[in-house]
Every structure is written in C-alpha cells, then in structure tokens.
Design an enzyme around this catalytic site. Structure first.
Site, PDB file in Angstrom:
ATOM      1  N   SER A 146       6.005   6.003  -1.213  1.00 34.59           N
ATOM      2  CA  SER A 146       6.430   6.980  -2.222  1.00 34.59           C
ATOM      3  C   SER A 146       5.949   6.653  -3.624  1.00 34.59           C
ATOM      4  O   SER A 146       6.736   6.394  -4.545  1.00 34.59           O
ATOM      5  CB  SER A 146       7.935   7.109  -2.167  1.00 34.59           C
ATOM      6  N   ARG A 161      -1.476   4.940  -9.112  1.00 34.03           N
ATOM      7  CA  ARG A 161      -0.777   3.978  -9.979  1.00 34.03           C
ATOM      8  C   ARG A 161       0.581   3.680  -9.377  1.00 34.03           C
ATOM      9  O   ARG A 161       1.103   4.467  -8.596  1.00 34.03           O
ATOM     10  CB  ARG A 161      -0.634   4.533 -11.407  1.00 34.03           C
ATOM     11  N   ASP A 199       7.471  10.504   0.314  1.00 33.46           N
ATOM     12  CA  ASP A 199       8.848  10.792   0.760  1.00 33.46           C
ATOM     13  C   ASP A 199       9.215  12.271   0.628  1.00 33.46           C
ATOM     14  O   ASP A 199      10.006  12.809   1.402  1.00 33.46           O
ATOM     15  CB  ASP A 199       9.885   9.899   0.049  1.00 33.46           C
TER      16      ASP A 199
HETATM   17  C1  BGC Z   1       6.672   8.601  -7.174  1.00 36.51           C
HETATM   18  C2  BGC Z   1       6.607   9.664  -6.081  1.00 36.51           C
HETATM   19  C3  BGC Z   1       7.879   9.672  -5.265  1.00 36.51           C
HETATM   20  C4  BGC Z   1       9.109   9.779  -6.171  1.00 36.51           C
HETATM   21  C5  BGC Z   1      10.424   9.773  -5.407  1.00 36.51           C
HETATM   22  C6  BGC Z   1       7.959   8.748  -7.970  1.00 36.51           C
HETATM   23  O1  BGC Z   1       8.057   7.703  -8.892  1.00 36.51           O
HETATM   24  O2  BGC Z   1       5.569   8.725  -8.027  1.00 36.51           O
HETATM   25  O3  BGC Z   1       5.485   9.445  -5.257  1.00 36.51           O
HETATM   26  O4  BGC Z   1       7.849  10.747  -4.380  1.00 36.51           O
HETATM   27  O5  BGC Z   1       9.095   8.705  -7.092  1.00 36.51           O
HETATM   28  O6  BGC Z   1      10.572   8.620  -4.648  1.00 36.51           O
END
Ligand code: BGC
Length: 470
Positions: A146, A161, A199
């Site tokens: 995620s 990143r 996610d």
């Molecule tokens: C991330 C996402 C993720 C979200 C929730 C963010 O900081 O960049 O990829 O889906 O958090 O977990």
C-alpha cells in the site's frame, strides 16, 4: 473559558475551517487532476498519480478457490490464506506481525523483503504444511503493497516513493514483486507472487465480491482507505486512460488521492499544516493525506497545542512550574497517537476528567478544565476538517461514473476500510455532510452510501490472484 483563550480557540477553528465554496472548488480541481493524471506519462508533483492497476474486471461474487495473500500497508505485515466460496462469502486464516522499526528506515531495503518472505514461510509451515492450496506444487500469492507504485503489469510495479513513515531509499524505483519473489525463492518457498495490488484495489474488489446487488440495490463504485493513510480506487473506461493502451473496456485505477493538490492550489493550509509537512520524509507530497489520515491527525493536534503553548496561550502555569519546558511528548514529533483524539471526542465525563487522565497518561500533560475545553475544541476542528475534505474524492469519482449507470435506478456504494472511517466518532457523518454540500448527483434519484469493507487488503489481494489463469 476566559475571553483571551476563547479568542485564541476561535482563531484556531478559523484556521481549520472548510466551507462549501472550498469543497466545490476542490471537487472541480480533483476531476481536472484525475484527467491530467490519466494522460500524463510523467509523474509530476502537481498531478495525481492515477495508476493503472492491470485489474480489468470487478468480481461478481462467483469467484472461488484458495489463495495466499501478503499485506504490507503500514506498521504490520499480514499473511493470509483465503478461501473464496463463490457465493459472495469467504473464509480467512491469517497471522500478523509488527515490522521491526529498524527495517522501516535506512539502507537495508532488502532486509525488509527477507523478513516478509520468512513470515510467509512460517505461515505455510503452521497452516498449510501439506500445501493443500497448491496447484502443481506452487501457491499463488496476491501481494497488497500500500504505497505508490508505478504498475507495469499485474505482477510488476516499481516503487515511486515511500509514505507513512517508511524510508528505504534503495527500494525506490525497484520492482516490488521481483524483490519479494527473490527472497521467497532464496527460502525455497513454493510461492509465486502473481499479483501486486494496492489496499484500495483490494477493498474495491472485496466489497464488489461481497455485494449482492439484488439485496443491497447499490453498485460498488469506489474502494477506499481512511486509516493510517488515505487513498481510493475505481474502474475507469479505456478511452479515458490515455497514458497507456488498455486492452478491453477499462481497468481499475489506483488514484493515490493522498497526493491530490500537492501544490496547494485549493486545499486549505495553515501554519500547523506547514510544520507537519516539514517533519515528514515525503515533504511537499501527499499533502491531502496529511490533512486527513490517522497518521497525521495526532501530529496536527500536537503541533497546534505546542504552537499555542509557545505563543503563551496555553499551559502557561505548567510551563512556569517546569522551568519553561513542556512535557517531552508534546515537544517531540509523532508522540501523539490519533487514538487519543478519538477518546477526547467521546468524553462526556464531568469537567472532562477522562480527557484529563488520558492527556496525563499519554502526554504526561497536566491540564485545567479550561485547557481541556480548549483541547477538545481544537480536536473537533481538526477532525471536522478531515471528514469534510474526505468527501471531495468520493464526490468527484461518483460524479465521473454516474453516466455509466444512467438507465439504472440503483444507488452507489463506497467500500471503505481503515481505523478512521470505522471508529472515529462523527467521521462518516462529516463525509456525508461534505457530500451533501458538493451535491455531485444533483437531479438524480441516487444516493451514496459508505460501507465498511474489512480485510480488503487480504481478501482483495486473493481476488486479484484469482484473476490469473493457471
Ligand atoms: C499510500 C497508498 C495507500 C494509502 C492507504 C497511502 O499513504 O500512498 O498507496 O493506499 O496510504 O493505505
């Protein structure tokens, strides 16, 4: 509250205020940035990433089989095996471990993947020693990762990143599936990582799988997270995804809406936001997330209280008693857990004594009743803004997909997961309030419902893996 403190709190409430005009302007900007992100091949700071996920169909509820899932989303790693029963239901076996903090930062990126592979090995030994879920002796694993990833295929994606406190520079730009697969192979684990999913994609797939439309009378159109971080995914039509050639009629897009308006053209910004951003490893990025998600709500409160104390507006007596200093948990970044805000908001004890105890326990902060009233007002201002702002992406995506359903009188539902949306008191009400102000479905006889979809990152990854043919 004395009039000087009241005036100071009034100002803080103004600093965190969000009105209808701001929400409507941000809604327009969000739609524009979605299109720019779907067109631009380059990852620009001012664009939302809008990442094609190569997931080209939404589950119907009829999928079945047994799959593995790995889930790295924040501080924990989960390994699951998921049995899809083909009737909107599933069963799940899982184990969870906390990522050691030394693996979250520094130059040892590969160590993190070695740790994950070991956890998969241990899970198999404990729950599937006979490899009962294997086809041809190998097991399929969907990996929920995620963080913003530039996805090139269902099983290939490079990290753009880190967010949420991770900082392992030598992983940035690398293929996440390859890193994980290498470590699994080193351990001789008979596992193939066949799908990489965010996610939010998992949440969308899980909610769509669980949703029996004949009963809910609503289409699942968004999967989103309001937890440690925030983000959302939805199905976009092929002709709108201009930056790649899309086979078929469309694809699920991981918006990475945490990065909406990084250059702050429309988002509200106050001096506390600026300080919080400056303390993060991804400065200038994910600015929307830094106003909304669980990782930042506590820090916003801490910074606000610290600034007011530095200005001499709060805790003057306490500081005097301590020879000019504040308790170190108020001085140091990231020491105030968002959970504390939740407790402060639900406190209905006389003179807010419960809050007093919590502040004492969590921050070693002794407070007067008046100060507790002030802290509660600030907490409410922070969470109210978070809830209202969270309605912007939901309204924008719903308005974008609405025409696809114009001959259908069913409602829309949004699959949501995360501690903030599930447990924070009043958060969902604020999202509905914001949706009402923006009124994206004006003139249509349709409603938008938030539905909690737990375990999207486990079951959803398994659903992604289930789309891969043997
Ligand atoms: C991330 C996402 C993720 C979200 C929730 C963010 O900081 O960049 O990829 O889906 O958090 O977990």
């Amino acid at each position: 509250m004395n009039s000087q403190l009241q005036a100071c709190i009034d100002q803080v409430e103004k600093d965190y205020a969000v009105d209808k005009k701001l929400l409507c302007d941000a809604f327009d900007a969000f739609i524009k940035l979605m299109d720019e992100g779907l067109t631009s091949k380059e990852q620009k700071r001012e664009c939302m990433p809008m990442i094609p996920t190569f997931v080209s169909r939404i589950p119907t509820g009829k999928e079945n089989g047994l799959y593995l899932a790995g889930d790295l989303g924040g501080t924990n790693f989960r390994v699951c095996s998921v049995r899809l029963n083909g009737d909107h239901t599933f069963s799940l076996t899982q184990s969870k471990s906390r990522i050691p903090s030394e693996l979250m930062k520094g130059n040892q990126g590969l160590e993190l993947f070695r740790y994950l592979a070991k956890k998969v090995g241990a899970f198999l030994k404990e729950h599937h020693a006979d490899y009962s879920c294997a086809t041809d002796g190998r097991l399929k694993l969907g990996f929920t990762f995620s963080f913003p990833v530039n996805q090139q295929a269902l099983d290939k994606g490079t990290l753009i990143r880190w967010t949420k406190g991770f900082d392992l520079p030598n992983v940035v730009g690398k293929d996440i599936v390859e890193l994980f697969q290498l470590q699994l192979d080193e351990l001789d684990a008979p596992v193939d990582v066949v799908a990489l999913a965010n996610d939010t994609v998992g949440t969308l797939l899980l909610r769509a799988y669980s949703n029996d439309i004949s009963k809910s009378n609503a289409h699942t159109v968004i999967g989103c997270i309001f937890g440690t971080g925030t983000n959302g995914a939805y199905f976009e039509l092929a002709d709108k995804i201009k930056k790649i050639d899309v086979p078929g009629n469309g694809m699920v897009i991981n918006t990475e809406w945490g990065s909406f308006d990084n250059t702050l053209q429309v988002l509200p910004s106050n001096r506390f936001d600026t300080i919080v951003d400056s303390e993060t490893a991804n400065k200038g990025y994910h600015r929307f997330e830094k106003r909304i998600s669980g990782m930042f709500l506590g820090e916003l409160l801490r910074v606000t209280l610290k600034c007011l104390a530095d200005d001499g507006q709060l805790f003057a007596k306490l500081k005097e008693k301590r020879g000019g200093s504040l308790p170190h948990r108020l001085e140091e970044p990231w020491q105030l857990d968002s959970q504390v805000l939740l407790y402060l908001e639900i406190d209905d004890s006389t003179e807010l004594r419960m809050s007093g105890l919590i502040l004492e326990n969590e921050l070693r902060l002794t407070t007067t009743f008046e100060e507790r009233l002030a802290i509660r007002a600030i907490t409410r201002a922070i969470s109210k803004r978070a809830g209202l702002l969270s309605s912007i992406p939901i309204a924008a995506i719903v308005s974008r997909v609405k025409d696809r359903y114009k001959d259908d009188d069913r409602d829309f539902e949004v699959g949501c997961d995360g501690l903030v949306v599930e447990f924070y008191p009043g958060f969902q009400d604020r999202v509905y309030e914001g949706l009402g102000m923006i009124d994206a479905l004006k003139g249509l006889n349709k409603k938008v419902y938030l539905r909690i979809a737990k375990d999207g990152s486990g079951v959803g990854a398994a659903l992604c893996a289930s789309t891969v043919d043997n």
